[in-house]
Each structure stands twice: as C-alpha cells, then as structure tokens.
Design a protein around this motif. Sequence first.
Motif, PDB file in Angstrom:
ATOM      1  N   ARG A  92      -3.712 139.024  30.241  1.00 41.94           N
ATOM      2  CA  ARG A  92      -4.941 139.808  30.196  1.00 41.94           C
ATOM      3  C   ARG A  92      -4.650 141.226  29.710  1.00 41.94           C
ATOM      4  O   ARG A  92      -5.425 141.804  28.940  1.00 41.94           O
ATOM      5  CB  ARG A  92      -5.626 139.839  31.561  1.00 41.94           C
ATOM      6  CG  ARG A  92      -6.071 138.477  32.061  1.00 41.94           C
ATOM      7  CD  ARG A  92      -7.208 138.563  33.060  1.00 41.94           C
ATOM      8  NE  ARG A  92      -6.988 139.480  34.163  1.00 41.94           N
ATOM      9  CZ  ARG A  92      -6.345 139.170  35.288  1.00 41.94           C
ATOM     10  NH1 ARG A  92      -5.816 137.959  35.446  1.00 41.94           N
ATOM     11  NH2 ARG A  92      -6.220 140.050  36.262  1.00 41.94           N
ATOM     12  N   LEU A  93      -3.545 141.792  30.146  1.00 43.58           N
ATOM     13  CA  LEU A  93      -3.170 143.125  29.685  1.00 43.58           C
ATOM     14  C   LEU A  93      -2.881 143.130  28.182  1.00 43.58           C
ATOM     15  O   LEU A  93      -3.309 144.039  27.462  1.00 43.58           O
ATOM     16  CB  LEU A  93      -1.943 143.615  30.454  1.00 43.58           C
ATOM     17  CG  LEU A  93      -2.207 144.139  31.861  1.00 43.58           C
ATOM     18  CD1 LEU A  93      -0.906 144.220  32.661  1.00 43.58           C
ATOM     19  CD2 LEU A  93      -2.883 145.515  31.800  1.00 43.58           C
ATOM     20  N   LEU A  94      -2.179 142.125  27.714  1.00 42.65           N
ATOM     21  CA  LEU A  94      -1.876 142.050  26.282  1.00 42.65           C
ATOM     22  C   LEU A  94      -3.139 141.816  25.452  1.00 42.65           C
ATOM     23  O   LEU A  94      -3.303 142.390  24.374  1.00 42.65           O
ATOM     24  CB  LEU A  94      -0.852 140.952  26.012  1.00 42.65           C
ATOM     25  CG  LEU A  94       0.588 141.297  26.377  1.00 42.65           C
ATOM     26  CD1 LEU A  94       1.479 140.071  26.277  1.00 42.65           C
ATOM     27  CD2 LEU A  94       1.123 142.412  25.478  1.00 42.65           C
ATOM     28  N   ASP A  95      -4.031 140.973  25.942  1.00 39.18           N
ATOM     29  CA  ASP A  95      -5.294 140.745  25.241  1.00 39.18           C
ATOM     30  C   ASP A  95      -6.090 142.045  25.135  1.00 39.18           C
ATOM     31  O   ASP A  95      -6.618 142.385  24.070  1.00 39.18           O
ATOM     32  CB  ASP A  95      -6.133 139.694  25.971  1.00 39.18           C
ATOM     33  CG  ASP A  95      -5.561 138.290  25.856  1.00 39.18           C
ATOM     34  OD1 ASP A  95      -4.701 138.067  24.978  1.00 39.18           O
ATOM     35  OD2 ASP A  95      -5.969 137.419  26.653  1.00 39.18           O
ATOM     36  N   ALA A 105      -8.731 144.683  31.227  1.00 39.56           N
ATOM     37  CA  ALA A 105      -7.913 143.578  31.725  1.00 39.56           C
ATOM     38  C   ALA A 105      -8.204 143.240  33.185  1.00 39.56           C
ATOM     39  O   ALA A 105      -7.804 142.181  33.670  1.00 39.56           O
ATOM     40  CB  ALA A 105      -6.433 143.928  31.582  1.00 39.56           C
ATOM     41  N   GLU A 106      -8.880 144.160  33.872  1.00 41.96           N
ATOM     42  CA  GLU A 106      -9.225 143.976  35.293  1.00 41.96           C
ATOM     43  C   GLU A 106      -7.966 143.779  36.148  1.00 41.96           C
ATOM     44  O   GLU A 106      -7.849 142.838  36.916  1.00 41.96           O
ATOM     45  CB  GLU A 106     -10.193 142.800  35.467  1.00 41.96           C
ATOM     46  CG  GLU A 106     -11.504 142.988  34.730  1.00 41.96           C
ATOM     47  CD  GLU A 106     -12.451 141.813  34.883  1.00 41.96           C
ATOM     48  OE1 GLU A 106     -12.017 140.764  35.413  1.00 41.96           O
ATOM     49  OE2 GLU A 106     -13.615 141.928  34.481  1.00 41.96           O
ATOM     50  N   VAL A 107      -7.046 144.733  35.962  1.00 38.48           N
ATOM     51  CA  VAL A 107      -5.832 144.732  36.781  1.00 38.48           C
ATOM     52  C   VAL A 107      -5.595 146.135  37.313  1.00 38.48           C
ATOM     53  O   VAL A 107      -6.137 147.118  36.803  1.00 38.48           O
ATOM     54  CB  VAL A 107      -4.594 144.268  35.976  1.00 38.48           C
ATOM     55  CG1 VAL A 107      -4.781 142.861  35.430  1.00 38.48           C
ATOM     56  CG2 VAL A 107      -4.275 145.238  34.852  1.00 38.48           C
ATOM     57  N   ALA A 108      -4.736 146.222  38.318  1.00 30.82           N
ATOM     58  CA  ALA A 108      -4.397 147.502  38.930  1.00 30.82           C
ATOM     59  C   ALA A 108      -3.268 148.174  38.145  1.00 30.82           C
ATOM     60  O   ALA A 108      -2.485 147.507  37.470  1.00 30.82           O
ATOM     61  CB  ALA A 108      -3.958 147.286  40.375  1.00 30.82           C
ATOM     62  N   PRO A 109      -3.172 149.516  38.234  1.00 31.62           N
ATOM     63  CA  PRO A 109      -2.089 150.214  37.522  1.00 31.62           C
ATOM     64  C   PRO A 109      -0.709 149.674  37.857  1.00 31.62           C
ATOM     65  O   PRO A 109       0.153 149.573  36.972  1.00 31.62           O
ATOM     66  CB  PRO A 109      -2.248 151.662  37.993  1.00 31.62           C
ATOM     67  CG  PRO A 109      -3.703 151.788  38.340  1.00 31.62           C
ATOM     68  CD  PRO A 109      -4.090 150.458  38.911  1.00 31.62           C
ATOM     69  N   ALA A 110      -0.490 149.310  39.102  1.00 35.22           N
ATOM     70  CA  ALA A 110       0.842 148.825  39.488  1.00 35.22           C
ATOM     71  C   ALA A 110       1.222 147.559  38.728  1.00 35.22           C
ATOM     72  O   ALA A 110       2.404 147.329  38.445  1.00 35.22           O
ATOM     73  CB  ALA A 110       0.874 148.561  40.996  1.00 35.22           C
ATOM     74  N   THR A 111       0.230 146.758  38.372  1.00 31.31           N
ATOM     75  CA  THR A 111       0.504 145.518  37.634  1.00 31.31           C
ATOM     76  C   THR A 111       1.011 145.827  36.232  1.00 31.31           C
ATOM     77  O   THR A 111       1.954 145.205  35.738  1.00 31.31           O
ATOM     78  CB  THR A 111      -0.768 144.656  37.553  1.00 31.31           C
ATOM     79  OG1 THR A 111      -1.233 144.399  38.876  1.00 31.31           O
ATOM     80  CG2 THR A 111      -0.483 143.343  36.856  1.00 31.31           C
ATOM     81  N   LEU A 112       0.378 146.803  35.586  1.00 32.55           N
ATOM     82  CA  LEU A 112       0.837 147.186  34.253  1.00 32.55           C
ATOM     83  C   LEU A 112       2.271 147.695  34.302  1.00 32.55           C
ATOM     84  O   LEU A 112       3.116 147.295  33.492  1.00 32.55           O
ATOM     85  CB  LEU A 112      -0.081 148.265  33.670  1.00 32.55           C
ATOM     86  CG  LEU A 112       0.231 148.693  32.227  1.00 32.55           C
ATOM     87  CD1 LEU A 112      -1.048 149.091  31.501  1.00 32.55           C
ATOM     88  CD2 LEU A 112       1.212 149.873  32.187  1.00 32.55           C
ATOM     89  N   TYR A 113       2.561 148.571  35.240  1.00 38.07           N
ATOM     90  CA  TYR A 113       3.901 149.152  35.300  1.00 38.07           C
ATOM     91  C   TYR A 113       4.940 148.126  35.729  1.00 38.07           C
ATOM     92  O   TYR A 113       6.109 148.234  35.350  1.00 38.07           O
ATOM     93  CB  TYR A 113       3.894 150.378  36.219  1.00 38.07           C
ATOM     94  CG  TYR A 113       3.144 151.531  35.590  1.00 38.07           C
ATOM     95  CD1 TYR A 113       3.742 152.318  34.605  1.00 38.07           C
ATOM     96  CD2 TYR A 113       1.822 151.809  35.935  1.00 38.07           C
ATOM     97  CE1 TYR A 113       3.052 153.355  33.998  1.00 38.07           C
ATOM     98  CE2 TYR A 113       1.119 152.851  35.333  1.00 38.07           C
ATOM     99  CZ  TYR A 113       1.743 153.620  34.366  1.00 38.07           C
ATOM    100  OH  TYR A 113       1.070 154.639  33.751  1.00 38.07           O
TER     101      TYR A 113
END
Length: 204
Positions: free
Chosen positions: A13-16, A39-47
């Motif tokens: 989802r982040l890449l999309d 992407a509907e994710v939290a910052p911690a997920t990206l990092y």
Amino acid sequence: MPTRTARRPARERLLDAAEELFYEHGVAATGVDAVLRRAEVAPATLYAHFAGKDGLVAAYLQRRHERWREAWDAELARCGDVADARVLAVFDALDGFPAEPGSARGCAFLAASVEVVSPEHPAHRWLVEDTRLLVDRLHALSAATGAADPAALAAELLALYDGALAARARRAVTGGALPDLPPVRDLAAAAVARHRGGESGAGG
C-alpha cells in the motif's frame, strides 16, 4: 486511484501510494504525510519498511524498473529470434506499459532525475540502472540487426524512445490535442532499415 483493501500488505500500500503521488506531483512536492494518508498506515510502519522517505523513493523506482524490465522481457520472448522484431520490442513494451492517467510527467525516471541529483541518494542507483538497461540492451539488439554502426542505431532508438515518453507528457498537457504523428515504432523500423543499409544520416 486503485482500490485497496485492508488485506493488501502495508508495504505494498505504501509503494502504491508512493508511485501515484511521486509520479503525479513529484518527489519533492510529496510529503510523507500525504503518502501515509493515501496508504492508510501509521508513520511507524513506513519507517519500519523503508527507514524514511529516501528509502521509499528508492523502493518506488526499483519496483517500477523491475516492472518495466519484465514488460520488455515479455515482448522480447514473443519475438523469438527475429532480430528486427526484437530491437523494436521496446516500443511494443512501451505501448503496453501503463501510463498514469492525467499526468504530464512523462518518464518517471527522467522526472525523478531532476529531483534526485545526489549520487549518495539511495534512489540514484535506480536512475542509473534504468539508463544502463536501455543503453546496453538497445546496443546489443541493434548489433543483431546487422546495422553498420550499432551504437549509432542504438542512440537513435533511444532518442525515439525518449521522444515517445515526451509525447505522452505533451498529450497530457494538451488534453490529447496533438497533431497526427507517425507511430514511433514505424519511425524506429525505418531507422533499423536505414542503418542496415549503411546510412546513419536523416535521409535514406
């Protein structure tokens, strides 16, 4: 914008989201918060997955590079051993490669290269890989056609390829209002025939 479900992994989802936003608006103009919201994710997920925006940019370009290479490989496989068809397969692959609707940025790699200028940036590797793939493969495929000067033919085909991508951008800017132009594949085929005849100039 593609439909996403909660079942799609957060990394995808982040890449999309990154691909949509970086391509449409540019790398510098797209903040991390916009990617997270889409992407509907939290910052911690990206990092956790990418260690920051620079890593996400690199992963976006890597995935796009790999998809493009796979699309080109598939066209080459359809051509078998027919040298002329193989050297023109890059244009068939480009025609079948999805272009983001409404975007005027043309080639994702050339667009990113304007913003990712430091060789130390993790995404820089994929800008180099994109160019290397095009230059090396077009040269090898040009040589197989019997061209008198494979390097000159490869350079001309690369110019036509870049021109086709620029035309996509112009088409988006003008809403499709462009004068009728010869299909780029036809121009490329004429170049192949001309170079095999030993002439590399504009005539022939």
